[in-house]
Enzyme design. Structure first.
Site, short mmCIF file in Angstrom:
data_model
loop_
_atom_site.label_atom_id
_atom_site.label_comp_id
_atom_site.label_asym_id
_atom_site.label_seq_id
_atom_site.Cartn_x
_atom_site.Cartn_y
_atom_site.Cartn_z
N HIS A 83 -12.84 -12.64 0.27
CA HIS A 83 -13.27 -11.27 -0.02
C HIS A 83 -14.63 -11.29 -0.73
O HIS A 83 -15.35 -10.29 -0.72
CB HIS A 83 -12.26 -10.57 -0.92
CG HIS A 83 -10.97 -10.27 -0.23
ND1 HIS A 83 -9.95 -11.18 -0.13
CD2 HIS A 83 -10.54 -9.16 0.42
CE1 HIS A 83 -8.94 -10.64 0.53
NE2 HIS A 83 -9.27 -9.43 0.89
N ARG B 280 0.81 -1.22 0.00
CA ARG B 280 0.00 0.00 0.00
C ARG B 280 0.85 1.28 0.00
O ARG B 280 0.35 2.35 -0.30
CB ARG B 280 -0.90 0.04 1.24
CG ARG B 280 -1.71 -1.21 1.46
CD ARG B 280 -2.92 -1.29 0.57
NE ARG B 280 -3.75 -2.43 0.91
CZ ARG B 280 -3.98 -3.45 0.12
NH1 ARG B 280 -3.43 -3.50 -1.08
NH2 ARG B 280 -4.77 -4.44 0.50
N ARG C 188 1.68 -15.02 -1.56
CA ARG C 188 1.76 -14.30 -0.28
C ARG C 188 2.28 -15.22 0.82
O ARG C 188 2.59 -14.75 1.92
CB ARG C 188 0.38 -13.76 0.11
CG ARG C 188 -0.18 -12.73 -0.87
CD ARG C 188 -1.64 -12.45 -0.60
NE ARG C 188 -1.84 -11.83 0.70
CZ ARG C 188 -3.04 -11.70 1.28
NH1 ARG C 188 -4.12 -12.21 0.69
NH2 ARG C 188 -3.14 -11.11 2.45
N LYS D 167 -1.20 -13.58 10.18
CA LYS D 167 -2.53 -13.90 9.65
C LYS D 167 -2.44 -15.12 8.72
O LYS D 167 -1.35 -15.48 8.28
CB LYS D 167 -3.10 -12.69 8.91
CG LYS D 167 -2.20 -12.15 7.78
CD LYS D 167 -2.71 -10.83 7.24
CE LYS D 167 -1.85 -10.36 6.07
NZ LYS D 167 -2.27 -9.05 5.56
N ASP E 254 -10.40 -10.22 10.53
CA ASP E 254 -10.24 -9.70 9.18
C ASP E 254 -11.42 -8.75 8.94
O ASP E 254 -12.35 -8.64 9.75
CB ASP E 254 -10.22 -10.86 8.18
CG ASP E 254 -9.43 -10.53 6.92
OD1 ASP E 254 -9.25 -9.33 6.63
OD2 ASP E 254 -8.98 -11.46 6.23
#
Length: 416
Positions: free
Chosen positions: A244, A140, A201, A231, A316
Site C-alpha cells: 500500500h 467493511r 489475514r 488473492k 490489486d
C-alpha cells in the site's frame, strides 16, 4: 499460449436449488460438510450451457469504448454517488465497482448506495459490485452485524467445515446489501513475522493448511452465489514491505515459489477458482523490471500457461503506493492489460483518472499495442462470469437473525 476455452453458463432451477441447500443448512460435522461439497458439485452439473458463438458475436459487436470500459473496476470518494461518479457508471459503462471503508457509514446508507449504483447502470451487462470482507481486521460491512474471526483464528482450528461455514457467512454478510463479489479469501502463506500487511489475514504458515482451509472458504463464498476473488497472486506472504506504501521485492527462486507460494493458488485453480487478484510485488527471478501486476512473464507465462488458469484476473488497487509512487496509473493499467490481466482496479477516480485510463486503453488498442482479440477474450471472461452468477438478478434476501446466530456459533468455536 493456450486459447481460453470459455463456456457461457447460467443457473437453472436445479442449480438455484443447490445454492438454497447451502444457504439454508447449518453444518456442524465433517461428514455433512463433505455431503455439501458433493451437492455443490452436483449443482454445477445442472448449469445450462449456452452458445459461445452467440456471446462472441455480441462481444465483437460492442464498441471498443464499451469493451475497454468493462475492463475497469472503479471506486468512489464518499458515502453517496456524486453526479460525476454516477455518469462514470451510466455513460462510462464500467465493468464493476469496488466499495471501500470510506464508502460505508451505516446499514441503511450502504443499502441506499448499492441501490443507487445498480440504478445508475444503464448498460445491458450487470456490474460486479465488490468489497473486502475477510473477517478479522479486514471488514467493511457495518457493525450491526458481528464480525467474523480472522483467517488465522479459523486456521488454528484446522477444520474445513468451519472454514466453509465462514465463507458462507462472509457471503451472506455482503449479499444482503446487494454486493455480489467478495475479495476473499487470502491464499498468501504467513511465513514472515515482519509481514504486517498479511499476518493474521492468512490461514497459516504452510501451503497445505492455506490450501485446505482457503479453498473451503472459497467454496463457502461461492455456494451463496457471491463471486470469491482469491488473492494475492503470486504470493504476498513473505514480504516485510507494505505494498500500500512501497513496492515489495521477493527474491526467491522459481523452484521455491512453485513449491511454496504458488501451491494454494494452483490448488484453487484445480478446484475451479473463478477470479484471482494479482499482487503489486516484484519477483526478480521471473521479471526483474516490473511487478507481477503488469508482468507478462507472470500473468501470461506462469498463471495462464504454466498453471493453466482460464478464469478472471483482477489487479490489486492501482492507487496503492507500490504503483502510484513508481509508475503512472494510466501506463500501469495499459501494461497490466497488455500482460494479460482482465480487469484493472481504480479506487481513485478523481482528476479524470477513469477517463485517462479508459482513453489510454482505447488508444493502445487502436495503435496495435494491445490486440483487440485479447480485449475480446477478457470481456468474454467478464461477461461469462456475470452470467454464471446471475448478477442481473435482484439481490437475495438474507435472514439476518439466522446469520447473526451462525456468526456467534463460529466465534464460539474459535473461543473468541
Amino acid at each position: 499460449m493456450k486459447k481460453a476455452a470459455i463456456i457461457i453458463i447460467s443457473l437453472t432451477a436445479g442449480a438455484v436449488l443447490g445454492w438454497s441447500i447451502y444457504a439454508n443448512s447449518q453444518v456442524t460435522t465433517k461428514s455433512s460438510h463433505t455431503q455439501k461439497e458433493a451437492a455443490f458439485s452436483t449443482s454445477k452439473q445442472h448449469l445450462e450451457k449456452h452458445s459461445v458463438d452467440t456471446l462472441e458475436k455480441e462481444v465483437k459487436a460492442m464498441s471498443l469504448e464499451d469493451k475497454t470500459a468493462q475492463l475497469l473496476m472503479v471506486g468512489f470518494e464518499g458515502s453517496t454517488l456524486s453526479k460525476k461518479e454516477e455518469a462514470m457508471i451510466q455513460q462510462g459503462h464500467v465493468g464493476g465497482v469496488i466499495l471501500l471503508g470510506r464508502n460505508v457509514q451505516s446499514e441503511g446508507q450502504l443499502k441506499s448506495l448499492v441501490t443507487s449504483i445498480r440504478s445508475a447502470n444503464t448498460n445491458s451487462a450487470p456490474l460486479f459490485i465488490g468489497i473486502d470482507e475477510e473477517g478479522g481486521r479486514v471488514s467493511r460491512i457495518p457493525s450491526t452485524l458481528p464480525n467474523l474471526p480472522s483467517s488465522e483464528q479459523i486456521g488454528e482450528q484446522e477444520d474445513t467445515d468451519l472454514s466453509f461455514q465462514t465463507g458462507q457467512a462472509l457471503a451472506q454478510k455482503v449479499k444482503q446489501y446487494g454486493i455480489n463479489m467478495d475479495f476473499a479469501p487470502v491464499l498468501d502463506i504467513s511465513n514472515n513475522p515482519d509481514n504486517e500487511v498479511i499476518g493474521d489475514r492468512s490461514f497459516g504458515s504452510t501451503p497445505e493448511k492455506v490450501s485446505k482451509l482457503g479453498i473451503a472458504t472459497m467454496n463457502g463464498i461461492r455456494s451463496e452465489g457471491v463471486v470469491p476473488v482469491v488473492k494475492h497472486f503470486p504470493g504476498h506472504g513473505d514480504t516485510s514491505v507494505d505494498s500500500h506504501a512501497q513496492l515489495p521485492v521477493i527474491d526467491k527462486s522459481v523452484d521455491t515459489l512453485r513449491s511454496f507460494e504458488w501451491v494454494p493458488f494452483q490448488k484453487a485453480i484445480q478446484a475451479g477458482a473463478d477470479a484471482i487478484m494479482t499482487a503489486h510485488i516484484l519477483f526478480p527471478a521471473l521479471d526483474e523490471e516490473v511487478p507481477a501486476t503488469f508482468s507478462k512473464e507472470i500473468i501470461s507465462g506462469v498463471l495462464r500457461e504454466q498453471m493453466d488458469y482460464q478464469g478472471l484476473t483482477i489487479t490489486d488497487d492501482m492507487a496503492m503506493g507500490a504503483i502510484a509512487n513508481n509508475y503512472g496509473t494510466t501506463e500501469a493499467a495499459i501494461q497490466a492489460v497488455e500482460a494479460g490481466v482482465d480487469m484493472v482496479m481504480l479506487t481513485d477516480t478523481r482528476q479524470n483518472q477513469f477517463q485517462d485510463v479508459h482513453d489510454g486503453l482505447v488508444n493502445a488498442v487502436e495503435k496495435g499495442k494491445i490486440a483487440e482479440e485479447q480485449i475480446n477474450q477478457s470481456v468474454m471472461r467478464i461477461l461469462s462470469l456475470k452470467q454464471k452468477y446471475e448478477l442481473s438478478s435482484a439481490p437475495e434476501e438474507v435472514n439476518e437473525e439466522k446469520l447473526k446466530s451462525t456468526i456467534s456459533t463460529i466465534r464460539e468455536r474459535v473461543h473468541e
